[in-house]
Design a protein around this motif. Structure first.
Motif, short mmCIF file in Angstrom:
data_model
loop_
_atom_site.label_atom_id
_atom_site.label_comp_id
_atom_site.label_asym_id
_atom_site.label_seq_id
_atom_site.Cartn_x
_atom_site.Cartn_y
_atom_site.Cartn_z
N GLN A 288 52.63 47.29 45.07
CA GLN A 288 52.47 46.10 46.35
C GLN A 288 51.80 46.37 46.56
OE1 GLN A 288 56.59 45.41 45.80
NE2 GLN A 288 57.39 46.54 44.00
N GLY A 289 51.00 46.96 47.47
CA GLY A 289 50.42 46.32 49.14
C GLY A 289 48.81 46.71 47.92
N GLY A 290 48.33 47.69 49.43
CA GLY A 290 46.33 47.75 48.90
C GLY A 290 46.10 46.30 49.54
N GLU A 291 44.98 46.57 49.74
CA GLU A 291 44.09 45.69 49.33
C GLU A 291 42.52 45.46 49.33
OE1 GLU A 291 41.30 45.77 53.22
OE2 GLU A 291 43.67 45.84 53.74
N MET A 292 41.60 44.80 48.32
CA MET A 292 40.27 44.18 47.71
C MET A 292 39.83 43.59 48.65
SD MET A 292 41.31 42.45 44.61
CE MET A 292 42.88 40.81 44.68
N LEU A 293 38.55 43.55 48.97
CA LEU A 293 37.73 42.49 49.11
C LEU A 293 37.04 41.25 48.39
CD1 LEU A 293 35.31 45.55 51.02
CD2 LEU A 293 37.37 44.34 52.04
N LEU A 294 36.61 40.35 48.80
CA LEU A 294 36.26 38.99 48.68
C LEU A 294 35.47 38.56 49.30
CD1 LEU A 294 36.46 37.10 46.67
CD2 LEU A 294 38.17 36.11 48.01
N VAL A 295 34.62 38.19 48.63
CA VAL A 295 32.90 37.67 49.02
C VAL A 295 32.76 36.08 48.90
CG1 VAL A 295 29.72 37.15 48.80
CG2 VAL A 295 31.55 39.51 48.16
N ASN B 32 26.80 38.45 46.99
CA ASN B 32 27.52 37.83 45.63
C ASN B 32 28.91 38.74 44.94
OD1 ASN B 32 27.26 36.01 42.95
ND2 ASN B 32 27.13 37.72 42.46
N ASP B 33 28.65 40.54 45.40
CA ASP B 33 29.36 41.43 45.18
C ASP B 33 29.47 41.89 46.11
OD1 ASP B 33 31.29 42.17 43.78
OD2 ASP B 33 29.97 43.51 42.21
N VAL B 34 30.89 42.29 46.27
CA VAL B 34 30.96 43.71 47.23
C VAL B 34 32.32 45.52 46.61
CG1 VAL B 34 33.01 42.57 47.96
CG2 VAL B 34 32.35 43.94 48.95
N ASP B 35 31.48 46.32 47.28
CA ASP B 35 32.53 47.13 46.48
C ASP B 35 33.18 48.33 46.37
OD1 ASP B 35 32.08 47.39 42.89
OD2 ASP B 35 30.49 46.28 44.11
N ARG C 73 32.63 34.01 45.54
CA ARG C 73 32.26 34.66 44.47
C ARG C 73 33.16 36.20 44.01
NH1 ARG C 73 26.61 33.45 43.22
NH2 ARG C 73 26.27 31.89 45.37
N TYR C 74 32.52 37.01 43.92
CA TYR C 74 33.64 38.45 43.74
C TYR C 74 34.54 39.25 44.46
CZ TYR C 74 30.34 37.62 39.41
OH TYR C 74 29.14 37.57 38.49
N PHE C 75 34.96 39.71 43.56
CA PHE C 75 36.39 40.45 43.95
C PHE C 75 36.08 41.70 44.10
CE2 PHE C 75 38.59 37.30 42.11
CZ PHE C 75 39.69 36.54 43.31
N SER C 76 36.43 42.93 44.91
CA SER C 76 36.14 44.47 44.44
C SER C 76 37.25 44.56 44.20
CB SER C 76 36.35 44.90 46.10
OG SER C 76 37.32 45.46 47.08
#
Length: 297
Positions: free
Chosen positions: A20-27, A65-68, A283-286
């Motif tokens: 329910q937590g955690g995170e990701m990155l977005l360009v 464009n993308d992030v990982d 753009r893209y999500f990690s």
């Protein structure tokens, strides 16, 4: 025995908290920044996590464009600078891969961690590059490349037994949508080959289902597409030119549309606006951060 049961229970609580937590990155290629967003509901945690340092500085985003997450680092692929920019987990700049006339990269799109390698799609042949996929180890050393069946590869999605690579090639009846490759880059066959899905961009998993954005209206309908594990279409939701796409922890699908970030409930087909930022071009999500912060027990 009671102590073992208690530890198991705490483990389940911790796992639930991370889901329910955690995170990701977005360009955001409009403002040239990387955002931190919630992996649970897509809400923006920090809209200026990594900010373009500007011309003449160590790194200068042109069209990221993308992030990982790549090992202990964060890598950002940029279409115009023909480079991958490397950062530490705090957003500090570490170095650049490519970005020169001999860098063997051109028109970068989407990337992914494939085992102990990082793969990134290459859409141009300048700078000594090969159209297809370039491969690197986590230290940034080039391991080689391979060509793809289509001439305009975009995103990479890793599954248990294969790697899916989306392609934007649409030339008359020559349509490449999503193809299957093994972990050495050998073509296994088509996953989706249909005029229905045009200019596929980001792909992601929803269990065994494959999600993909159809960006272009050229011979197709822009929107969110869902396929089963064998490539049979099982869902479609109309959206005007989406790029990024991911499944959230709450079960909804988050997708990007120009300067807007949307949430789609696939069960009742309802949509809601998560965020809209002037000047943005999302753009893209990690993938969700594989090394989450400790949760509170």
């Amino acid at each position: 025995m009671k102590r073992l049961f208690l530890l198991a229970g705490l483990s389940l609580v911790a796992g639930s908290a991370f889901a329910q937590g955690g995170e990701m990155l977005l360009v955001d290629s409009g403002r040239d920044v990387i955002l931190r967003v919630s992996a649970f509901d897509g809400s923006v945690i920090q809209d200026n996590f990594i900010v373009d340092a500007g011309s003449g500085s160590p790194f200068d985003f042109q069209t990221p464009n993308d992030v990982d997450y790549v090992g202990n680092e964060i890598w950002v692929s940029d279409q115009v600078t023909d480079a991958n920019f490397r950062f530490n987990r705090s957003g500090g700049y570490l170095g650049t891969i490519g970005g020169t006339s001999t860098g063997q990269l051109d028109n970068l799109r989407g990337g992914a961690v494939v085992g102990n390698e990082y793969w990134v799609t290459v859409g141009g042949a300048a700078n000594g590059a090969t159209v297809g996929v370039a491969r690197y180890d986590f230290s940034g050393n080039r391991l080689g490349s391979f060509t793809t069946t289509g001439s305009s590869p975009y995103d990479i999605l890793v599954r248990a037994n294969d790697v899916l690579i989306g392609d934007a090639t649409v030339t008359g009846t020559n349509i490449r949508d999503i193809d299957r490759y093994d972990f050495s880059g050998n073509l296994l066959g088509s996953f989706v080959l249909s005029p229905g899905l045009g200019f596929v961009q980001q792909m992601n998993l929803d269990g065994s289902n494959v999600l993909a954005t159809g960006f272009s209206s050229n011979n197709s309908t822009p929107g969110i597409y869902r396929f089963d594990a064998n490539g049979n279409q099982t869902g479609f939701w109309s959206a005007g030119g989406p790029r990024g796409l991911t499944r959230l922890g709450n079960g909804n699908y988050a997708y990007t549309l120009s300067n807007q970030l949307w949430s789609l409930n696939p069960n009742d087909n309802s949509v809601s606006l998560i965020s809209q930022i002037n000047g943005a071009s999302f753009r893209y999500f990690s993938q969700p951060d594989p090394i989450p912060e400790p949760v509170t027990m």
